[in-house]
Write a protein that holds these residues in place. Sequence first.
Motif, PDB file in Angstrom:
ATOM      1  N   TYR A  53     -16.377 -65.741  94.722  1.00 16.72           N
ATOM      2  CA  TYR A  53     -16.523 -67.057  94.867  1.00 16.72           C
ATOM      3  C   TYR A  53     -17.813 -67.740  94.507  1.00 16.72           C
ATOM      4  N   ASP A  54     -18.776 -67.411  95.005  1.00 16.01           N
ATOM      5  CA  ASP A  54     -20.076 -67.860  94.751  1.00 16.01           C
ATOM      6  C   ASP A  54     -20.716 -67.836  93.216  1.00 16.01           C
ATOM      7  N   GLU A  55     -20.318 -66.667  92.752  1.00 13.46           N
ATOM      8  CA  GLU A  55     -20.732 -66.353  91.155  1.00 13.46           C
ATOM      9  C   GLU A  55     -19.760 -67.191  90.454  1.00 13.46           C
ATOM     10  N   THR A  56     -18.521 -67.367  90.757  1.00 16.57           N
ATOM     11  CA  THR A  56     -17.594 -68.284  90.076  1.00 16.57           C
ATOM     12  C   THR A  56     -18.249 -69.910  90.211  1.00 16.57           C
ATOM     13  N   VAL A  57     -18.581 -70.193  91.391  1.00 14.60           N
ATOM     14  CA  VAL A  57     -19.140 -71.401  91.608  1.00 14.60           C
ATOM     15  C   VAL A  57     -20.146 -71.859  90.639  1.00 14.60           C
ATOM     16  N   LYS A  58     -21.058 -70.934  90.560  1.00 18.06           N
ATOM     17  CA  LYS A  58     -22.394 -71.064  89.810  1.00 18.06           C
ATOM     18  C   LYS A  58     -21.989 -71.167  88.409  1.00 18.06           C
ATOM     19  N   ARG A  59     -21.147 -70.131  87.903  1.00 17.51           N
ATOM     20  CA  ARG A  59     -20.620 -70.176  86.379  1.00 17.51           C
ATOM     21  C   ARG A  59     -19.846 -71.533  86.153  1.00 17.51           C
ATOM     22  N   ALA A  60     -19.093 -72.118  86.981  1.00 11.94           N
ATOM     23  CA  ALA A  60     -18.524 -73.400  86.753  1.00 11.94           C
ATOM     24  C   ALA A  60     -19.381 -74.561  86.667  1.00 11.94           C
ATOM     25  N   CYS A  62     -22.603 -74.324  85.720  1.00 14.00           N
ATOM     26  CA  CYS A  62     -23.295 -74.332  84.406  1.00 14.00           C
ATOM     27  C   CYS A  62     -22.306 -74.580  83.323  1.00 14.00           C
ATOM     28  N   GLU A  63     -21.050 -74.328  83.289  1.00 16.10           N
ATOM     29  CA  GLU A  63     -20.080 -74.793  82.315  1.00 16.10           C
ATOM     30  C   GLU A  63     -19.815 -76.392  82.200  1.00 16.10           C
ATOM     31  N   LYS A  64     -20.024 -77.090  83.447  1.00 19.74           N
ATOM     32  CA  LYS A  64     -19.722 -78.279  83.529  1.00 19.74           C
ATOM     33  C   LYS A  64     -20.869 -79.065  83.092  1.00 19.74           C
ATOM     34  N   LYS A  65     -22.060 -78.624  83.549  1.00 19.30           N
ATOM     35  CA  LYS A  65     -23.196 -79.319  83.199  1.00 19.30           C
ATOM     36  C   LYS A  65     -23.703 -79.497  81.656  1.00 19.30           C
ATOM     37  N   ALA A  66     -23.412 -78.334  81.014  1.00 19.30           N
ATOM     38  CA  ALA A  66     -23.316 -77.826  79.409  1.00 19.30           C
ATOM     39  C   ALA A  66     -22.236 -78.636  78.680  1.00 19.30           C
ATOM     40  N   ALA A  67     -21.054 -79.019  79.545  1.00 24.17           N
ATOM     41  CA  ALA A  67     -19.814 -79.435  78.652  1.00 24.17           C
ATOM     42  C   ALA A  67     -19.367 -78.250  77.706  1.00 24.17           C
ATOM     43  N   ARG A  68     -19.501 -77.259  78.215  1.00 20.41           N
ATOM     44  CA  ARG A  68     -18.977 -76.085  77.486  1.00 20.41           C
ATOM     45  C   ARG A  68     -17.607 -75.859  77.299  1.00 20.41           C
ATOM     46  N   ARG A  69     -16.979 -75.490  76.091  1.00 23.53           N
ATOM     47  CA  ARG A  69     -15.812 -75.004  75.996  1.00 23.53           C
ATOM     48  C   ARG A  69     -15.450 -73.705  76.541  1.00 23.53           C
ATOM     49  N   VAL A  70     -14.549 -73.615  77.266  1.00 29.41           N
ATOM     50  CA  VAL A  70     -14.082 -72.444  77.894  1.00 29.41           C
ATOM     51  C   VAL A  70     -12.877 -72.015  77.291  1.00 29.41           C
ATOM     52  N   ASP A  71     -13.058 -70.853  76.476  1.00 33.19           N
ATOM     53  CA  ASP A  71     -11.779 -70.458  75.436  1.00 33.19           C
ATOM     54  C   ASP A  71     -10.651 -69.838  76.588  1.00 33.19           C
ATOM     55  N   ALA A  94     -16.396 -81.439  91.498  1.00 33.50           N
ATOM     56  CA  ALA A  94     -15.781 -82.956  91.715  1.00 33.50           C
ATOM     57  C   ALA A  94     -14.673 -83.267  90.549  1.00 33.50           C
ATOM     58  N   SER A  95     -14.335 -82.217  89.896  1.00 28.65           N
ATOM     59  CA  SER A  95     -13.454 -82.485  88.690  1.00 28.65           C
ATOM     60  C   SER A  95     -12.585 -81.187  88.212  1.00 28.65           C
ATOM     61  N   TYR A  96     -11.886 -81.105  86.982  1.00 30.41           N
ATOM     62  CA  TYR A  96     -11.216 -80.050  86.737  1.00 30.41           C
ATOM     63  C   TYR A  96     -12.093 -79.330  85.946  1.00 30.41           C
ATOM     64  N   PRO A  97     -11.734 -77.802  86.218  1.00 35.93           N
ATOM     65  CA  PRO A  97     -12.677 -76.834  85.402  1.00 35.93           C
ATOM     66  C   PRO A  97     -12.653 -77.063  83.672  1.00 35.93           C
ATOM     67  N   ARG A  98     -13.574 -76.496  83.259  1.00 39.18           N
ATOM     68  CA  ARG A  98     -13.733 -76.789  81.777  1.00 39.18           C
ATOM     69  C   ARG A  98     -12.755 -76.121  80.990  1.00 39.18           C
ATOM     70  N   ILE A  99     -11.816 -75.243  81.642  1.00 38.92           N
ATOM     71  CA  ILE A  99     -10.787 -74.710  80.653  1.00 38.92           C
ATOM     72  C   ILE A  99      -9.829 -75.820  80.364  1.00 38.92           C
ATOM     73  N   ILE A 100      -9.669 -76.516  81.425  1.00 35.52           N
ATOM     74  CA  ILE A 100      -8.767 -77.879  81.556  1.00 35.52           C
ATOM     75  C   ILE A 100      -9.215 -78.712  80.237  1.00 35.52           C
ATOM     76  N   ALA A 101     -10.552 -79.212  80.258  1.00 34.01           N
ATOM     77  CA  ALA A 101     -10.989 -79.774  79.258  1.00 34.01           C
ATOM     78  C   ALA A 101     -10.825 -79.335  78.040  1.00 34.01           C
ATOM     79  N   THR A 102     -10.991 -78.028  77.925  1.00 31.67           N
ATOM     80  CA  THR A 102     -10.846 -77.464  76.703  1.00 31.67           C
ATOM     81  C   THR A 102      -9.332 -77.465  75.870  1.00 31.67           C
ATOM     82  N   PHE A 103      -8.479 -77.250  77.062  1.00 33.08           N
ATOM     83  CA  PHE A 103      -7.244 -77.389  76.516  1.00 33.08           C
ATOM     84  C   PHE A 103      -6.733 -78.933  76.220  1.00 33.08           C
ATOM     85  N   LEU A 104      -7.536 -79.630  76.967  1.00 37.06           N
ATOM     86  CA  LEU A 104      -7.086 -81.379  76.513  1.00 37.06           C
ATOM     87  C   LEU A 104      -7.799 -81.679  75.308  1.00 37.06           C
TER      88      LEU A 104
END
Length: 167
Positions: A53-60, A62-71, A94-104
């Motif tokens: 969980y902690d590693e996932t939270v850290k990765r999430a 970083c993805e959010k701060k960088a507005a990264r695409r998650v393939d 406080a939002s949806y994961p970046r994989i959702i943003a990429t899908f949208l």
Amino acid sequence: MIVYFSRAGENFIDGVSKKTPIGNTEILARKIVNRLNCPLIQLREMKRYPESYDETVKRAECEKKAARRVDYQKIELDRLKIDTLFLGYPNWWASYPRIIATFLEDFDTDGLIIYPFCTHEGSAFGSSLNELKNQCPNADIRSGLPVRGSRVERADVAIENWLIAYK
């Protein structure tokens, strides 16, 4: 149609770290699809999130701060046959994961009716509804359903009440 992202593994539930064989958002999505009898599509990330969980939270984070695409693994959707989308996700940062943003980003949401639903452990939708409206300005974002992950197994009445607006 229901499109969702969910993560199994170690999760933080009721203040305690627990391993879950199926993600809370997937449990919620399956409960919804049982009532709607419509297609159910899970977004699956190309690079899996860690079991921890902690590693996932850290990765999430970083993805959010960088507005990264998650393939994600390719999915087949005929947008011309879809007018309503139920969109499910866990609330991460406080939002949806970046994989959702990429899908949208990849999916034409113009004119689409979107019913969001999320799982969380106390922050409900966070800012995800505003972000959803900003990312999909020409979609009709309807009332959403936030469910605590620790209560997802007991969410049947909340789901029924929410779906009354849809039906």
